[in-house]
Design a protein around this motif. Structure first.
Motif, PDB file in Angstrom:
ATOM      1  N   ALA A   1       0.830  -1.210   0.000  1.00 17.52           N
ATOM      2  CA  ALA A   1       0.000   0.000   0.000  1.00 17.52           C
ATOM      3  C   ALA A   1       0.863   1.258   0.000  1.00 17.52           C
ATOM      4  CB  ALA A   1      -0.925  -0.010   1.221  1.00 17.52           C
ATOM      5  N   GLU A   2       1.955   1.235   0.769  1.00 25.00           N
ATOM      6  CA  GLU A   2       2.842   2.402   0.838  1.00 25.00           C
ATOM      7  C   GLU A   2       3.511   2.647  -0.511  1.00 25.00           C
ATOM      8  OE1 GLU A   2       4.321   5.622   3.169  1.00 25.00           O
ATOM      9  OE2 GLU A   2       2.736   4.142   3.493  1.00 25.00           O
ATOM     10  N   GLY A   3       3.907   1.591  -1.191  1.00 26.40           N
ATOM     11  CA  GLY A   3       4.521   1.733  -2.504  1.00 26.40           C
ATOM     12  C   GLY A   3       3.584   2.371  -3.510  1.00 26.40           C
ATOM     13  N   HIS A   4       2.333   1.939  -3.509  1.00 25.36           N
ATOM     14  CA  HIS A   4       1.342   2.538  -4.403  1.00 25.36           C
ATOM     15  C   HIS A   4       1.072   3.991  -4.031  1.00 25.36           C
ATOM     16  CE1 HIS A   4       0.075  -0.805  -6.960  1.00 25.36           C
ATOM     17  NE2 HIS A   4       0.218  -1.608  -5.907  1.00 25.36           N
ATOM     18  N   LEU A   5       1.049   4.285  -2.730  1.00 25.60           N
ATOM     19  CA  LEU A   5       0.768   5.654  -2.279  1.00 25.60           C
ATOM     20  C   LEU A   5       1.858   6.613  -2.725  1.00 25.60           C
ATOM     21  CD1 LEU A   5      -1.091   7.495  -0.627  1.00 25.60           C
ATOM     22  CD2 LEU A   5       0.252   6.900   1.410  1.00 25.60           C
ATOM     23  N   ILE A   6       3.108   6.189  -2.653  1.00 22.08           N
ATOM     24  CA  ILE A   6       4.227   7.037  -3.084  1.00 22.08           C
ATOM     25  C   ILE A   6       4.049   7.463  -4.537  1.00 22.08           C
ATOM     26  CG2 ILE A   6       6.704   7.027  -3.613  1.00 22.08           C
ATOM     27  CD1 ILE A   6       7.067   5.303  -1.073  1.00 22.08           C
ATOM     28  N   ALA A   7       3.639   6.513  -5.379  1.00 24.68           N
ATOM     29  CA  ALA A   7       3.430   6.829  -6.800  1.00 24.68           C
ATOM     30  C   ALA A   7       2.175   7.669  -7.012  1.00 24.68           C
ATOM     31  CB  ALA A   7       3.346   5.537  -7.603  1.00 24.68           C
ATOM     32  N   ASP A   8       1.093   7.313  -6.323  1.00 19.82           N
ATOM     33  CA  ASP A   8      -0.196   7.976  -6.569  1.00 19.82           C
ATOM     34  C   ASP A   8      -0.213   9.435  -6.130  1.00 19.82           C
ATOM     35  OD1 ASP A   8      -1.115   5.602  -7.575  1.00 19.82           O
ATOM     36  OD2 ASP A   8      -2.223   5.025  -5.785  1.00 19.82           O
ATOM     37  N   GLU A   9       0.482   9.764  -5.049  1.00 16.09           N
ATOM     38  CA  GLU A   9       0.404  11.123  -4.518  1.00 16.09           C
ATOM     39  C   GLU A   9       1.210  12.123  -5.349  1.00 16.09           C
ATOM     40  OE1 GLU A   9       1.768  10.466  -0.567  1.00 16.09           O
ATOM     41  OE2 GLU A   9       3.901  10.659  -1.065  1.00 16.09           O
ATOM     42  N   ASP A  10       2.043  11.630  -6.247  1.00 15.34           N
ATOM     43  CA  ASP A  10       2.910  12.508  -7.035  1.00 15.34           C
ATOM     44  C   ASP A  10       2.109  13.451  -7.938  1.00 15.34           C
ATOM     45  OD1 ASP A  10       5.445  13.434  -7.990  1.00 15.34           O
ATOM     46  OD2 ASP A  10       5.195  12.213  -9.771  1.00 15.34           O
ATOM     47  N   VAL A  11       1.080  12.941  -8.601  1.00 13.01           N
ATOM     48  CA  VAL A  11       0.326  13.759  -9.553  1.00 13.01           C
ATOM     49  C   VAL A  11      -0.352  14.930  -8.844  1.00 13.01           C
ATOM     50  CG1 VAL A  11      -1.529  13.804 -11.248  1.00 13.01           C
ATOM     51  CG2 VAL A  11      -0.062  11.796 -11.082  1.00 13.01           C
ATOM     52  N   GLY A  12      -0.984  14.656  -7.707  1.00 12.78           N
ATOM     53  CA  GLY A  12      -1.682  15.711  -6.977  1.00 12.78           C
ATOM     54  C   GLY A  12      -0.759  16.815  -6.528  1.00 12.78           C
ATOM     55  N   ARG A  13       0.403  16.455  -6.009  1.00  9.22           N
ATOM     56  CA  ARG A  13       1.315  17.497  -5.529  1.00  9.22           C
ATOM     57  C   ARG A  13       1.922  18.269  -6.697  1.00  9.22           C
ATOM     58  NH1 ARG A  13       5.980  13.471  -3.135  1.00  9.22           N
ATOM     59  NH2 ARG A  13       6.982  12.953  -5.109  1.00  9.22           N
ATOM     60  N   ASN A  14       2.098  17.598  -7.846  1.00 10.30           N
ATOM     61  CA  ASN A  14       2.611  18.314  -9.018  1.00 10.30           C
ATOM     62  C   ASN A  14       1.637  19.402  -9.457  1.00 10.30           C
ATOM     63  OD1 ASN A  14       4.870  16.690  -9.049  1.00 10.30           O
ATOM     64  ND2 ASN A  14       4.106  15.325 -10.634  1.00 10.30           N
ATOM     65  N   LYS A  15       0.356  19.096  -9.431  1.00  9.10           N
ATOM     66  CA  LYS A  15      -0.648  20.098  -9.808  1.00  9.10           C
ATOM     67  C   LYS A  15      -0.686  21.238  -8.805  1.00  9.10           C
ATOM     68  CE  LYS A  15      -3.621  17.122 -12.592  1.00  9.10           C
ATOM     69  NZ  LYS A  15      -4.986  16.568 -12.808  1.00  9.10           N
ATOM     70  N   GLU A  16      -0.502  20.916  -7.524  1.00  7.40           N
ATOM     71  CA  GLU A  16      -0.494  21.954  -6.491  1.00  7.40           C
ATOM     72  C   GLU A  16       0.668  22.913  -6.692  1.00  7.40           C
ATOM     73  OE1 GLU A  16      -2.489  22.832  -3.813  1.00  7.40           O
ATOM     74  OE2 GLU A  16      -3.919  21.566  -4.879  1.00  7.40           O
ATOM     75  N   MET A  17       1.882  22.366  -6.875  1.00  9.51           N
ATOM     76  CA  MET A  17       3.042  23.244  -7.009  1.00  9.51           C
ATOM     77  C   MET A  17       3.004  24.034  -8.319  1.00  9.51           C
ATOM     78  SD  MET A  17       6.247  20.649  -7.724  1.00  9.51           S
ATOM     79  CE  MET A  17       5.668  19.338  -6.666  1.00  9.51           C
ATOM     80  N   SER A  18       2.425  23.448  -9.355  1.00  4.99           N
ATOM     81  CA  SER A  18       2.312  24.154 -10.632  1.00  4.99           C
ATOM     82  C   SER A  18       1.398  25.368 -10.494  1.00  4.99           C
ATOM     83  CB  SER A  18       1.778  23.209 -11.709  1.00  4.99           C
ATOM     84  OG  SER A  18       2.694  22.155 -11.934  1.00  4.99           O
ATOM     85  N   LYS A  19       0.316  25.200  -9.740  1.00  4.17           N
ATOM     86  CA  LYS A  19      -0.592  26.326  -9.493  1.00  4.17           C
ATOM     87  C   LYS A  19       0.071  27.391  -8.627  1.00  4.17           C
ATOM     88  CE  LYS A  19      -5.190  27.509  -7.759  1.00  4.17           C
ATOM     89  NZ  LYS A  19      -6.451  26.989  -7.162  1.00  4.17           N
TER      90      LYS A  19
END
Length: 356
Positions: A134-152
């Motif tokens: 679960a932790e391995g999947h979470l590391i990958a999954d959370e990347d997209v959301g934070r990328n959109k946050e920092m881009s904004k």
């Protein structure tokens, strides 16, 4: 068109796009083992710090998922202690693929922390393995959301810095290397900022350097911008100064132009006091002598690719670091998913406490 992707997970398979063959050939490689993941990272079939951290994490998750479904079960699932003795060397091995990539180190440490926490809590071997999956999947999954946050965050900060009058016709932003969907789990970091400005109608043009010797700009960034329909201009690495002299560029470095670093919190290493302490990976000299591309003849481009040597045979003096370090005093702003940090007047360093 839909954005490009560096990692694909479907029907129980983990695949990556072979970035060495882009932009002319799109080939997905099945990652069947921990060794496959290590090789893909080391040989730069996948690159970009967030993307390789995601691949390493997912490779471990798929490895453990397969083990839990196996019959008979492998010996390392006999007890929590056996699992720990087996997994810790795997995490250490994955880290050696690109030891200077901060995100990869952060991911392997996070997985090891999850393992230790599960062991301390007294879970059985199956629950410990499932927690790691679960932790391995979470590391990958959370990347997209934070990328959109920092881009904004970065896009809105830049618009505010330039002001409504100067940005009325859209901003011109230059980027280096490749920092988009191919370098991350999706959307991108610095290229994500450009994508955000485009999506909100605030971008005039994106300028990007070729970024030799791997040509991440002319191969990968060019393909991403073309796929997204973002107006763009490629420039030779040595012509950046000319661009700044003759065109109105709103973001990058020097010439009174803001230079913005866009990176996730996992890229920030607070244990390193300054840039002189950052280890620089030295890539094989041969990489700087070769270039891959589609065969071109009389205006026609073939589907066939070839690798050619562009230097004289046997040259000995080749300096090929994987990256360089920009002095902090040349950086205008550092953007993470938590906000924007700028240097105080007269200071040469950043206080990052508010954005990490």
């Amino acid at each position: 068109m839909a954005p490009l992707t560096s990692i694909r997970t479907s029907n129980g398979k983990l695949e990556i796009v072979n970035q060495l063959l882009l932009p002319h050939t799109t080939e997905f490689i099945h990652i069947n083992s921990i060794q496959d993941a290590h090789d893909a990272i080391k040989t730069m079939k996948i690159r970009g710090a967030p993307a390789i951290a995601s691949l390493a994490s997912l490779a471990l998750s798929y490895y453990l998922t397969e083990a839990l479904e196996a019959s008979p079960k492998p010996e390392y699932l006999a007890s929590p202690e056996a699992l720990k003795a087996h997994i810790v060397p795997i995490l250490d091995y994955l880290f050696t693929a690109r030891p200077t990539a901060v995100n990869l180190g952060a991911a392997t440490r996070r997985l090891q922390k999850s393992l230790t926490s599960s062991l301390v809590s007294g879970g059985d071997v199956r629950s410990i393995a499932q927690a790691l999956i679960a932790e391995g999947h979470l590391i990958a999954d959370e990347d997209v959301g934070r990328n959109k946050e920092m881009s904004k965050w970065g896009g809105e900060w830049l618009l505010n810095q330039v002001g409504p009058e100067k940005s009325a016709g859209g901003l011109n932003v230059m980027t280096v290397c490749n920092t988009g969907s191919l370098a991350t789990s999706g959307y991108g970091t610095a290229l994500g900022l450009i994508t955000y400005l485009h999506e909100t109608g605030k971008l005039d043009k994106a300028y990007y350097t070729q970024t030799t010797p791997y040509h991440q700009g002319s191969r990968l960034t060019a393909l991403e911008l073309q796929t997204l329909g973002i107006p763009s201009v490629m420039l030779c690495d040595t012509m950046v100064g000319s661009l700044f002299q003759h065109h109105n560029i709103h973001a990058v470095a020097r010439h009174g132009i803001p230079f913005i670093v866009v990176a996730p919190v996992s890229t920030v290493d607070l244990d390193v006091a300054d840039g002189s302490g950052i280890p620089i990976e030295q890539r094989p000299p041969l990489e700087a002598c070769l270039v891959r591309g589609a065969l071109y003849d009389a205006g026609k481009t073939s589907d066939e690719q070839a690798v050619v040597m562009i230097t004289p045979r046997g040259i000995e003096g080749i300096y090929n670091p994987s990256f360089d370090v920009t002095p902090a005093e040349l950086i205008t702003a550092i953007v993470t998913e938590k906000g924007v940090a700028v240097r105080k007047d007269g200071e040469k360093t950043f206080d990052l406490s508010g954005i990490v």
